[in-house]
Design an enzyme around this catalytic site. Structure first.
Site, PDB file in Angstrom:
ATOM      1  N   SER A 190      57.504  50.979  52.221  1.00  0.00           N
ATOM      2  CA  SER A 190      59.012  51.110  52.040  1.00  0.00           C
ATOM      3  C   SER A 190      59.116  52.682  52.153  1.00  0.00           C
ATOM      4  O   SER A 190      58.808  53.405  51.445  1.00  0.00           O
ATOM      5  CB  SER A 190      59.308  50.652  50.497  1.00  0.00           C
ATOM      6  OG  SER A 190      60.574  51.165  50.252  1.00  0.00           O
ATOM      7  N   TYR A 224      66.310  37.789  30.219  1.00  0.00           N
ATOM      8  CA  TYR A 224      67.024  36.774  31.125  1.00  0.00           C
ATOM      9  C   TYR A 224      66.418  35.424  31.054  1.00  0.00           C
ATOM     10  O   TYR A 224      67.064  34.444  30.776  1.00  0.00           O
ATOM     11  CB  TYR A 224      66.721  37.343  32.644  1.00  0.00           C
ATOM     12  CG  TYR A 224      67.388  36.410  33.820  1.00  0.00           C
ATOM     13  CD1 TYR A 224      68.780  36.783  34.220  1.00  0.00           C
ATOM     14  CD2 TYR A 224      66.624  35.359  34.266  1.00  0.00           C
ATOM     15  CE1 TYR A 224      69.350  35.971  35.080  1.00  0.00           C
ATOM     16  CE2 TYR A 224      67.337  34.429  35.296  1.00  0.00           C
ATOM     17  CZ  TYR A 224      68.499  34.898  35.750  1.00  0.00           C
ATOM     18  OH  TYR A 224      69.101  34.068  36.574  1.00  0.00           O
ATOM     19  N   GLU A 239      61.193  34.029  44.901  1.00  0.00           N
ATOM     20  CA  GLU A 239      61.450  34.958  43.466  1.00  0.00           C
ATOM     21  C   GLU A 239      61.240  34.153  42.346  1.00  0.00           C
ATOM     22  O   GLU A 239      60.705  34.410  41.340  1.00  0.00           O
ATOM     23  CB  GLU A 239      62.676  35.383  43.674  1.00  0.00           C
ATOM     24  CG  GLU A 239      63.186  36.332  42.620  1.00  0.00           C
ATOM     25  CD  GLU A 239      64.170  37.608  42.934  1.00  0.00           C
ATOM     26  OE1 GLU A 239      64.535  37.599  44.046  1.00  0.00           O
ATOM     27  OE2 GLU A 239      64.460  38.326  41.800  1.00  0.00           O
ATOM     28  N   GLY A 287      67.505  48.024  40.733  1.00  0.00           N
ATOM     29  CA  GLY A 287      67.780  48.040  39.430  1.00  0.00           C
ATOM     30  C   GLY A 287      69.366  48.160  38.853  1.00  0.00           C
ATOM     31  O   GLY A 287      69.819  48.421  37.897  1.00  0.00           O
ATOM     32  N   GLY A 311      71.454  45.950  39.616  1.00  0.00           N
ATOM     33  CA  GLY A 311      72.205  44.659  39.855  1.00  0.00           C
ATOM     34  C   GLY A 311      73.045  44.060  41.007  1.00  0.00           C
ATOM     35  O   GLY A 311      73.948  43.319  40.825  1.00  0.00           O
ATOM     36  N   LEU A 312      72.598  44.665  42.217  1.00  0.00           N
ATOM     37  CA  LEU A 312      73.062  44.378  43.434  1.00  0.00           C
ATOM     38  C   LEU A 312      72.176  43.698  44.346  1.00  0.00           C
ATOM     39  O   LEU A 312      72.335  43.798  45.542  1.00  0.00           O
ATOM     40  CB  LEU A 312      73.580  45.736  43.928  1.00  0.00           C
ATOM     41  CG  LEU A 312      74.536  46.583  43.252  1.00  0.00           C
ATOM     42  CD1 LEU A 312      74.933  47.937  43.698  1.00  0.00           C
ATOM     43  CD2 LEU A 312      75.929  45.743  43.007  1.00  0.00           C
ATOM     44  N   SER A 334      68.872  43.881  45.226  1.00  0.00           N
ATOM     45  CA  SER A 334      67.937  44.504  46.307  1.00  0.00           C
ATOM     46  C   SER A 334      66.782  43.594  46.576  1.00  0.00           C
ATOM     47  O   SER A 334      66.439  43.513  47.640  1.00  0.00           O
ATOM     48  CB  SER A 334      67.409  45.918  45.637  1.00  0.00           C
ATOM     49  OG  SER A 334      66.665  45.727  44.453  1.00  0.00           O
ATOM     50  N   SER A 335      66.298  42.764  45.600  1.00  0.00           N
ATOM     51  CA  SER A 335      65.363  42.028  45.807  1.00  0.00           C
ATOM     52  C   SER A 335      65.982  40.854  46.638  1.00  0.00           C
ATOM     53  O   SER A 335      65.014  40.507  47.787  1.00  0.00           O
ATOM     54  CB  SER A 335      64.601  41.323  44.403  1.00  0.00           C
ATOM     55  OG  SER A 335      65.748  40.706  43.692  1.00  0.00           O
ATOM     56  N   ASP A 367      72.053  34.930  44.363  1.00  0.00           N
ATOM     57  CA  ASP A 367      71.728  36.174  44.932  1.00  0.00           C
ATOM     58  C   ASP A 367      71.383  35.922  46.349  1.00  0.00           C
ATOM     59  O   ASP A 367      71.678  36.795  47.533  1.00  0.00           O
ATOM     60  CB  ASP A 367      70.565  37.080  44.205  1.00  0.00           C
ATOM     61  CG  ASP A 367      71.183  37.529  42.681  1.00  0.00           C
ATOM     62  OD1 ASP A 367      72.473  37.127  42.555  1.00  0.00           O
ATOM     63  OD2 ASP A 367      70.438  38.078  42.228  1.00  0.00           O
TER      64      ASP A 367
HETATM   65  C1  GLA Z   1      70.930  37.559  38.251  1.00  0.00           C
HETATM   66  C2  GLA Z   1      69.923  36.263  39.182  1.00  0.00           C
HETATM   67  C3  GLA Z   1      71.140  35.520  39.478  1.00  0.00           C
HETATM   68  C4  GLA Z   1      72.289  35.199  38.427  1.00  0.00           C
HETATM   69  C5  GLA Z   1      72.452  36.413  37.764  1.00  0.00           C
HETATM   70  C6  GLA Z   1      73.525  36.293  36.488  1.00  0.00           C
HETATM   71  O1  GLA Z   1      71.260  38.251  39.238  1.00  0.00           O
HETATM   72  O2  GLA Z   1      69.303  36.668  40.161  1.00  0.00           O
HETATM   73  O3  GLA Z   1      70.577  34.289  39.799  1.00  0.00           O
HETATM   74  O4  GLA Z   1      71.734  34.395  37.235  1.00  0.00           O
HETATM   75  O5  GLA Z   1      71.621  37.399  37.248  1.00  0.00           O
HETATM   76  O6  GLA Z   1      74.561  35.868  37.017  1.00  0.00           O
END
Ligand code: GLA
Length: 350
Positions: A60, A210, A149, A111, A113-114, A116-117, A161
């Site tokens: 990477s 989560y 994942e 990290g 919340g967008l 990246s994975s 995602d």
């Molecule tokens: C993460 C998870 C998603 C979803 C959101 C919450 O991004 O990867 O599948 O559950 O949290 O909405």
């Protein structure tokens, strides 16, 4: 961006994928519910070249990290887990990927919340599709990435995602019914733009509750006698549950209604639904933190902002606002200034 190690000899195939930002429908996807994400103009690019020695090499450029592993079942860590997870998910479908060198570069922050994975998984799978000439469409790519994942990396995420990254398009929102996997591209509310600001409180999903929230939702559905919280018809039945299940279920049931309404809502109403979503994520689902609340308040105060909320799993990462297009620049600057005045430092993503 710094390069880690030498460039691969000759690129045999390449793939790319967007990061995503969720406009509405949080923590609904693993409850068979509805979501409404869009993509952010940031992407991950994966290039494949011949392996020098019969092993898988991944590097990477963004992280300045490298990994070498022997195959899909090898023990991996960090970003290589997502690649090995994809190889395993492909192997389960009878698709064997020969050893390759995998070069990654990405502008999707990690990290935040967008996703990246998901962007890494989708970009890698697209590159593999090109390499092997596989006849798999974007939905199939999302399914394989999701399996990688949730089954192989171990965070039991929903499919939002991966579908947003593989099927989303700039300037459009993607409505998904996560039970049927029916999806639809929809226009954003008229004259609107999407403002995304990172709170700079990073989080790694595997270090957050989560999986616990997911389990609480499963227990709530079982108590209510429905296959999933998406199937709850009467909100009154939810109030009879013990804590914390009543709160968790109320969030999911109401959030699903918000998504269904938002599909065709005008900007002002859409914004109110976003504000309500944030309050519910903070008070009922309990996945916000003070920094996210401060950032959302800073966004909500700006002229031209219709509504704002945390986006993604919560516990840190970015927040999103729906803004009048003509006010985007001033709303961005005002948000950063107000967030700074509250004692934090944000980074504008869009
Ligand atoms: C993460 C998870 C998603 C979803 C959101 C919450 O991004 O990867 O599948 O559950 O949290 O909405």
């Amino acid at each position: 961006m710094t390069e880690a190690g030498p460039a691969p000899a000759r690129v045999l195939a390449a793939g790319s994928a967007w990061g995503r930002v969720n406009l509405l429908g949080e923590h609904t996807d693993y409850n068979d519910g509805y979501v409404l994400p869009t993509v952010v103009p940031l992407c991950t690019i994966v290039e494949l070249a011949a392996s020098p020695d019969g092993r898988y090499h991944a590097r990477s450029a963004t992280l300045s990290e490298q990994a070498v592993f022997d195959g899909p079942d090898a023990k991996t860590s960090g970003f290589a887990r997502y690649l090995a997870g994809c190889l395993r998910a492909l192997a389960e479908r009878g698709i064997a990927v020969p050893p390759v060198s995998i070069a990654i570069r990405s502008s999707v922050p990690i990290g935040s919340g967008l996703s990246s994975s998901a962007a890494l998984e989708v970009a890698f799978l697209r590159a593999v599709r090109g390499l092997l000439g596989l006849a798999i469409d974007e939905l199939e790519i999302a399914r394989i990435a999701h399996r990688a994942e949730s089954e192989h990396v171990g965070v039991h995420v929903g499919i939002m995602d991966q579908m947003a990254s593989s099927l989303g398009a700039p300037g459009r929102m993607l409505f998904i019914d996560t039970r049927s996997l029916h999806f639809e591209q929809l226009p954003l509310p008229r004259n609107c733009a999407v403002l995304v600001v990172d709170s700079n409180h990073p989080r790694n999903l595997s270090d957050t509750p989560y999986n616990l929230r997911r389990e609480e939702c499963r227990i709530a559905a079982r108590m209510l006698g429905v296959p999933a919280l998406r199937d709850v018809r009467r909100i009154a039945s939810v109030s009879a549950l013990p804590a914390p299940y009543s709160k968790r279920a109320r969030h999911v049931v109401q959030e699903n209604h918000r998504v269904l309404e938002a599909r065709t809502a005008e900007a002002a109403r859409f914004g109110l639904l976003m504000n309500a979503s944030h309050a519910s994520l903070r008070d009922d689902f309990e996945v916000s933190i003070p920094a996210l609340d401060a950032l959302v308040q800073a966004m909500q105060r700006q002229p031209g902002v219709h509504g704002a909320r945390l986006t993604g799993a919560g516990f840190g990462g970015a927040c999103v606002a729906l803004v009048d297009s003509t006010e985007l620049a001033t709303a961005r600057a005002g948000t950063l200034a107000d967030y700074a005045a509250a004692g934090y430092r944000g980074t504008a993503i869009t």
